[in-house]
Design an enzyme around this catalytic site. Sequence first.
Site, PDB file in Angstrom:
ATOM      1  N   GLY A  90      -2.073  -4.501  -3.110  1.00  0.00           N
ATOM      2  CA  GLY A  90      -0.894  -5.057  -2.470  1.00  0.00           C
ATOM      3  C   GLY A  90      -0.278  -4.073  -1.501  1.00  0.00           C
ATOM      4  O   GLY A  90      -0.831  -3.003  -1.235  1.00  0.00           O
ATOM      5  N   ALA A  91       0.875  -4.434  -0.955  1.00  0.00           N
ATOM      6  CA  ALA A  91       1.605  -3.562  -0.039  1.00  0.00           C
ATOM      7  C   ALA A  91       3.083  -3.921  -0.096  1.00  0.00           C
ATOM      8  O   ALA A  91       3.445  -5.065  -0.390  1.00  0.00           O
ATOM      9  CB  ALA A  91       1.087  -3.699   1.390  1.00  0.00           C
ATOM     10  N   ASP A  92       3.919  -2.936   0.163  1.00  0.00           N
ATOM     11  CA  ASP A  92       5.358  -3.172   0.208  1.00  0.00           C
ATOM     12  C   ASP A  92       5.803  -3.652   1.585  1.00  0.00           C
ATOM     13  O   ASP A  92       6.771  -4.400   1.701  1.00  0.00           O
ATOM     14  CB  ASP A  92       6.104  -1.893  -0.183  1.00  0.00           C
ATOM     15  N   GLU A 111      -3.833   5.260  -5.099  1.00  0.00           N
ATOM     16  CA  GLU A 111      -4.169   4.117  -4.252  1.00  0.00           C
ATOM     17  C   GLU A 111      -4.827   4.562  -2.948  1.00  0.00           C
ATOM     18  O   GLU A 111      -5.800   3.953  -2.494  1.00  0.00           O
ATOM     19  CB  GLU A 111      -2.908   3.300  -3.958  1.00  0.00           C
TER      20      GLU A 111
END
EC number: 5.3.1.6
Length: 238
Positions: A90-92, A111
Amino acid sequence: MSDTNLSADDQKRIAAEAALAYIKDGMKVGLGTGSTAAHFVIALGRKAKDEGLKLTCVPTSEATDKLAREVGLTVTTLDDQPHLDVTVDGADEIGPRLTLIKGGGGALLREKIVAFASSQMIVIADESKVVPHLGNFPLPIEVVPFGAQATGTRILESGKLFGCDGAISLRTDEYGEPFVTDGNNLIYDWALGEIPDPDGLGEYLSRLPGVVEHGLFLGIAHAALIGKADDSVDTLNH
């Protein structure tokens, strides 16, 4: 027009399920950390069981390692399997040209190591994570405990060189104690609002003594799958 209005969590789930298309039998797969990556790990475990896939997985955190084992995936380490076919994470924030901010879950170091060991990195996210520029989400920076306050001062000074100005804070856990990463380091969260020059800032931060890693993932992702409220999934490329 569809009346569907998926929640953010459901958007994450459909993005995670779309990423299964990148997985083939015999692959070596990096597993990300966080709520979106957890959807992928669960879906991957189900796919592997249903289709009899033989996969070897490298988790990016102790939490992901535990979940992967629970869903029946075969887990190893980069020491035993230094080259991976794909990492799904995922990513913020997802900015222009697939620039990313990651590290909200505290696993940015592992990560980034796992992503670099992979032939490709596929990002999965809900549509709120796609932004016109990076920086609204505070930038995580992992630092060694020794001299952490001095390192924080150097980080703030570096911002002035790249048009960045914002408060920096040491991340704490649910008990109000300093958050400690799986690598026994600390994390600063830097509230910048906007990062005009991510490449310049990222390169400079990487050279600062005391900084272990930062949450700018630049030139790493190959594609991003974005789950949307209307139950569709968009694919973003460079």
